[in-house]
Design a protein around this motif. Structure first.
Motif, PDB file in Angstrom:
ATOM      1  N   ASP A 150      24.480  53.685  56.198  1.00 42.48           N
ATOM      2  CA  ASP A 150      24.488  52.741  57.325  1.00 42.48           C
ATOM      3  C   ASP A 150      25.820  52.609  58.059  1.00 42.48           C
ATOM      4  O   ASP A 150      25.860  52.411  59.257  1.00 42.48           O
ATOM      5  CB  ASP A 150      24.150  51.325  56.811  1.00 42.48           C
ATOM      6  N   SER A 151      26.905  52.606  57.315  1.00 40.67           N
ATOM      7  CA  SER A 151      28.214  52.303  57.913  1.00 40.67           C
ATOM      8  C   SER A 151      29.166  53.467  57.633  1.00 40.67           C
ATOM      9  O   SER A 151      30.153  53.308  56.903  1.00 40.67           O
ATOM     10  CB  SER A 151      28.763  51.014  57.319  1.00 40.67           C
ATOM     11  N   PRO A 152      28.861  54.665  58.205  1.00 39.71           N
ATOM     12  CA  PRO A 152      29.601  55.869  57.814  1.00 39.71           C
ATOM     13  C   PRO A 152      31.092  55.806  58.158  1.00 39.71           C
ATOM     14  O   PRO A 152      31.920  56.289  57.383  1.00 39.71           O
ATOM     15  CB  PRO A 152      28.909  56.983  58.614  1.00 39.71           C
ATOM     16  N   GLU A 153      31.401  55.175  59.273  1.00 36.31           N
ATOM     17  CA  GLU A 153      32.785  55.161  59.714  1.00 36.31           C
ATOM     18  C   GLU A 153      33.656  54.313  58.779  1.00 36.31           C
ATOM     19  O   GLU A 153      34.715  54.752  58.308  1.00 36.31           O
ATOM     20  CB  GLU A 153      32.846  54.607  61.138  1.00 36.31           C
ATOM     21  N   ALA A 154      33.195  53.114  58.511  1.00 38.37           N
ATOM     22  CA  ALA A 154      33.952  52.217  57.633  1.00 38.37           C
ATOM     23  C   ALA A 154      34.028  52.809  56.227  1.00 38.37           C
ATOM     24  O   ALA A 154      35.077  52.768  55.568  1.00 38.37           O
ATOM     25  CB  ALA A 154      33.280  50.849  57.598  1.00 38.37           C
ATOM     26  N   ASP A 155      32.917  53.375  55.756  1.00 40.18           N
ATOM     27  CA  ASP A 155      32.910  53.926  54.405  1.00 40.18           C
ATOM     28  C   ASP A 155      33.892  55.089  54.291  1.00 40.18           C
ATOM     29  O   ASP A 155      34.631  55.202  53.309  1.00 40.18           O
ATOM     30  CB  ASP A 155      31.499  54.402  54.019  1.00 40.18           C
ATOM     31  N   ALA A 156      33.910  55.959  55.317  1.00 41.92           N
ATOM     32  CA  ALA A 156      34.835  57.097  55.285  1.00 41.92           C
ATOM     33  C   ALA A 156      36.283  56.596  55.235  1.00 41.92           C
ATOM     34  O   ALA A 156      37.105  57.097  54.464  1.00 41.92           O
ATOM     35  CB  ALA A 156      34.623  57.976  56.511  1.00 41.92           C
ATOM     36  N   ARG A 157      36.566  55.598  56.031  1.00 44.08           N
ATOM     37  CA  ARG A 157      37.929  55.052  56.044  1.00 44.08           C
ATOM     38  C   ARG A 157      38.307  54.487  54.673  1.00 44.08           C
ATOM     39  O   ARG A 157      39.374  54.790  54.123  1.00 44.08           O
ATOM     40  CB  ARG A 157      38.044  53.953  57.112  1.00 44.08           C
ATOM     41  N   LEU A 158      37.392  53.697  54.090  1.00 41.65           N
ATOM     42  CA  LEU A 158      37.694  53.067  52.800  1.00 41.65           C
ATOM     43  C   LEU A 158      37.856  54.109  51.693  1.00 41.65           C
ATOM     44  O   LEU A 158      38.747  54.007  50.846  1.00 41.65           O
ATOM     45  CB  LEU A 158      36.580  52.081  52.436  1.00 41.65           C
ATOM     46  N   LEU A 159      36.988  55.118  51.700  1.00 46.83           N
ATOM     47  CA  LEU A 159      37.035  56.125  50.630  1.00 46.83           C
ATOM     48  C   LEU A 159      38.307  56.973  50.745  1.00 46.83           C
ATOM     49  O   LEU A 159      38.953  57.287  49.732  1.00 46.83           O
ATOM     50  CB  LEU A 159      35.784  57.010  50.673  1.00 46.83           C
ATOM     51  N   ILE A 160      38.676  57.328  51.971  1.00 46.44           N
ATOM     52  CA  ILE A 160      39.884  58.150  52.136  1.00 46.44           C
ATOM     53  C   ILE A 160      41.123  57.315  51.782  1.00 46.44           C
ATOM     54  O   ILE A 160      42.028  57.788  51.080  1.00 46.44           O
ATOM     55  CB  ILE A 160      39.949  58.742  53.563  1.00 46.44           C
ATOM     56  N   ALA A 161      41.137  56.077  52.220  1.00 43.37           N
ATOM     57  CA  ALA A 161      42.272  55.202  51.865  1.00 43.37           C
ATOM     58  C   ALA A 161      42.404  55.107  50.350  1.00 43.37           C
ATOM     59  O   ALA A 161      43.511  55.179  49.791  1.00 43.37           O
ATOM     60  CB  ALA A 161      42.071  53.813  52.474  1.00 43.37           C
ATOM     61  N   HIS A 162      41.254  54.974  49.671  1.00 40.76           N
ATOM     62  CA  HIS A 162      41.261  54.853  48.211  1.00 40.76           C
ATOM     63  C   HIS A 162      41.756  56.159  47.566  1.00 40.76           C
ATOM     64  O   HIS A 162      42.608  56.134  46.673  1.00 40.76           O
ATOM     65  CB  HIS A 162      39.860  54.501  47.730  1.00 40.76           C
ATOM     66  N   ALA A 163      41.241  57.273  48.045  1.00 44.03           N
ATOM     67  CA  ALA A 163      41.634  58.568  47.466  1.00 44.03           C
ATOM     68  C   ALA A 163      43.134  58.819  47.646  1.00 44.03           C
ATOM     69  O   ALA A 163      43.777  59.437  46.789  1.00 44.03           O
ATOM     70  CB  ALA A 163      40.831  59.702  48.111  1.00 44.03           C
ATOM     71  N   LEU A 164      43.692  58.339  48.740  1.00 49.00           N
ATOM     72  CA  LEU A 164      45.101  58.601  49.040  1.00 49.00           C
ATOM     73  C   LEU A 164      46.014  57.441  48.636  1.00 49.00           C
ATOM     74  O   LEU A 164      47.235  57.499  48.838  1.00 49.00           O
ATOM     75  CB  LEU A 164      45.279  58.865  50.545  1.00 49.00           C
ATOM     76  N   SER A 165      45.400  56.371  48.079  1.00 49.99           N
ATOM     77  CA  SER A 165      46.160  55.154  47.736  1.00 49.99           C
ATOM     78  C   SER A 165      46.968  54.633  48.925  1.00 49.99           C
ATOM     79  O   SER A 165      48.143  54.283  48.788  1.00 49.99           O
ATOM     80  CB  SER A 165      47.093  55.391  46.551  1.00 49.99           C
ATOM     81  N   LEU A 166      46.330  54.611  50.079  1.00 53.38           N
ATOM     82  CA  LEU A 166      46.984  54.067  51.276  1.00 53.38           C
ATOM     83  C   LEU A 166      46.182  52.858  51.747  1.00 53.38           C
ATOM     84  O   LEU A 166      44.966  52.820  51.561  1.00 53.38           O
ATOM     85  CB  LEU A 166      46.994  55.107  52.404  1.00 53.38           C
ATOM     86  N   ASP A 167      46.873  51.904  52.359  1.00 55.84           N
ATOM     87  CA  ASP A 167      46.092  50.816  52.952  1.00 55.84           C
ATOM     88  C   ASP A 167      45.686  51.208  54.369  1.00 55.84           C
ATOM     89  O   ASP A 167      46.045  52.291  54.858  1.00 55.84           O
ATOM     90  CB  ASP A 167      46.851  49.470  52.898  1.00 55.84           C
ATOM     91  N   ARG A 168      44.957  50.300  55.006  1.00 58.59           N
ATOM     92  CA  ARG A 168      44.378  50.614  56.306  1.00 58.59           C
ATOM     93  C   ARG A 168      45.455  50.984  57.329  1.00 58.59           C
ATOM     94  O   ARG A 168      45.318  51.944  58.089  1.00 58.59           O
ATOM     95  CB  ARG A 168      43.586  49.391  56.771  1.00 58.59           C
ATOM     96  N   ASN A 200      49.792  57.321  59.387  1.00 55.92           N
ATOM     97  CA  ASN A 200      49.928  58.691  58.868  1.00 55.92           C
ATOM     98  C   ASN A 200      48.796  59.603  59.330  1.00 55.92           C
ATOM     99  O   ASN A 200      48.539  60.641  58.708  1.00 55.92           O
ATOM    100  CB  ASN A 200      49.933  58.671  57.337  1.00 55.92           C
ATOM    101  N   SER A 201      48.142  59.245  60.421  1.00 50.94           N
ATOM    102  CA  SER A 201      46.876  59.907  60.766  1.00 50.94           C
ATOM    103  C   SER A 201      47.005  61.426  60.940  1.00 50.94           C
ATOM    104  O   SER A 201      46.054  62.144  60.688  1.00 50.94           O
ATOM    105  CB  SER A 201      46.289  59.278  62.027  1.00 50.94           C
ATOM    106  N   GLU A 202      48.186  61.912  61.322  1.00 50.55           N
ATOM    107  CA  GLU A 202      48.306  63.363  61.552  1.00 50.55           C
ATOM    108  C   GLU A 202      48.893  64.102  60.352  1.00 50.55           C
ATOM    109  O   GLU A 202      49.182  65.290  60.421  1.00 50.55           O
ATOM    110  CB  GLU A 202      49.122  63.637  62.829  1.00 50.55           C
ATOM    111  N   ARG A 203      49.104  63.374  59.251  1.00 49.46           N
ATOM    112  CA  ARG A 203      49.643  64.026  58.058  1.00 49.46           C
ATOM    113  C   ARG A 203      48.624  65.016  57.493  1.00 49.46           C
ATOM    114  O   ARG A 203      47.426  64.722  57.439  1.00 49.46           O
ATOM    115  CB  ARG A 203      49.989  62.972  57.004  1.00 49.46           C
TER     116      ARG A 203
END
Ligand code: GLN
Length: 315
Positions: A40-58, A64-67
């Motif tokens: 249902d919420s692919p955009e928010a989920d992708a953001r949360l999962l990537i933040a979690h995988a990289l240990s970064l906050d929002r 760091n978007s271009e890293r």
């Protein structure tokens, strides 16, 4: 994007192909993959999962978007994506969920607290009114992660309480959350069915009991059906088993003037009202949740009943 490419992306969106990924391009591809998987919420989920995988906050994710991502970061994101594609809720993957602005840890042994349940906190605070500093006694029946009890203790600074759950593993999660939030000193935890062995009186009794009809569980969203514990969902053949048990226990546990507030499943108001009325309680109109569904049903000891008891006392 060609259909072939789409199919392979869905399997492991980032790994393979030796492609270079930035945080932004990974977010885009993961969003698309989750959308194709019916999330249902692919955009928010992708953001949360990537933040979690990289240990970064929002914020760090944005700055760091271009890293460029390293191989092990790509593998970590793919592993989380695979779990989400199997419909594991993001809060379970992260092991954390916010309730009433409190960060709560969740495990496989507890229901993920829902925003709907915050309606009970609002109803309880309305009942308490301005005198929030009173030394109130609170009981939470079937506490799970501790959400309701901990939200109430965080608002009612002189309140103390008892939280029960039939699952010892759930009680461990709730106890951990209480500790983490600095609320342990004001809350006891008991492993028991409903409120067996607990003695009152309580000014406030709250509960989000299992209320799904047994036969309806198979049709729930996979996020709920496959990941919330059955013990926290299954309300028996008509969904009302726990309310019957609560109706049996609440009158002996409520202080005079005290309030029982339970969460309802959609459409359950008339049946639960009838059960509570039959148990000698006065039932108010249910408070609706944000979707307008009657969600929090409040009951108190019927004044009539108390008068009768008074009248039966020898003069
Ligand atoms: N709110 C959950 C759902 O409808 C059920 C929780 C419960 O049974 N208390 O998915």
């Amino acid at each position: 994007m060609t259909p072939t490419r789409r199919a392979s992306l869905a399997d492991l969106p980032l790994s393979g192909g030796g492609k270079k990924w930035t945080i932004t391009s990974a977010r885009q591809v993961l969003t698309e993959t989750l959308r194709q998987a019916g999330i249902d919420s692919p955009e928010a989920d992708a953001r949360l999962l990537i933040a979690h995988a990289l240990s970064l906050d929002r914020a760090a994710l944005t700055t760091n978007s271009e890293r460029l991502l390293r191989a092990e970061e790509i593998a970590a994101i793919d592993a989380l994506a695979a779990r989400r594609r199997k419909r594991e809720p993001v809060s379970r993957i992260l092991g954390q969920r916010e309730f009433w602005s409190l960060p709560l840890r969740v495990s496989k042994d507890v229901l993920v607290p829902r925003p709907d349940t915050e309606t009970l906190v609002e109803a309880a605070l309305d009942f308490i009114g301005v005198a929030r500093d009173r030394p109130l006694r609170i009981l939470d029946i079937g506490t799970g992660s501790g959400a309701l009890m901990l939200a109430l203790l965080s608002e009612l600074k002189n309140a103390t309480g008892v939280a029960t759950d039939i699952s010892a593993a759930a009680i461990e999660v709730a106890r951990g959350n209480a500790k983490h939030l600095g609320l342990s000193a004001r809350c006891g935890f008991v492993v028991c069915d409903i409120a067996a062995g607990v003695s009152g009186p309580f000014d406030l009794i709250v509960s989000n009991p299992p209320y799904i009809e047994h036969g309806a569980i198979a049709a729930l969203d996979p996020e709920v059906r496959d990941y919330d514990p059955a013990l926290a969902l299954d309300g028996g053949p008509d969904g009302l088993d726990a309310y019957r048990a609560i109706a049996d226990e609440a009158p002996r546990l409520l202080a005079p003037g005290g309030r029982l507030i339970v969460e309802l499943g959609a459409g359950q108001e008339p049946a639960v009202r009838a059960l509570f009325t039959k148990a000698g309680m006065t039932v108010a109109d249910a408070r609706p949740d944000l979707a307008g569904i009657p969600r929090a049903l409040s009951a108190s000891l019927a004044p009539q009943l108390r008068h009768d008891q008074d009248a039966m006392r020898p003069a």
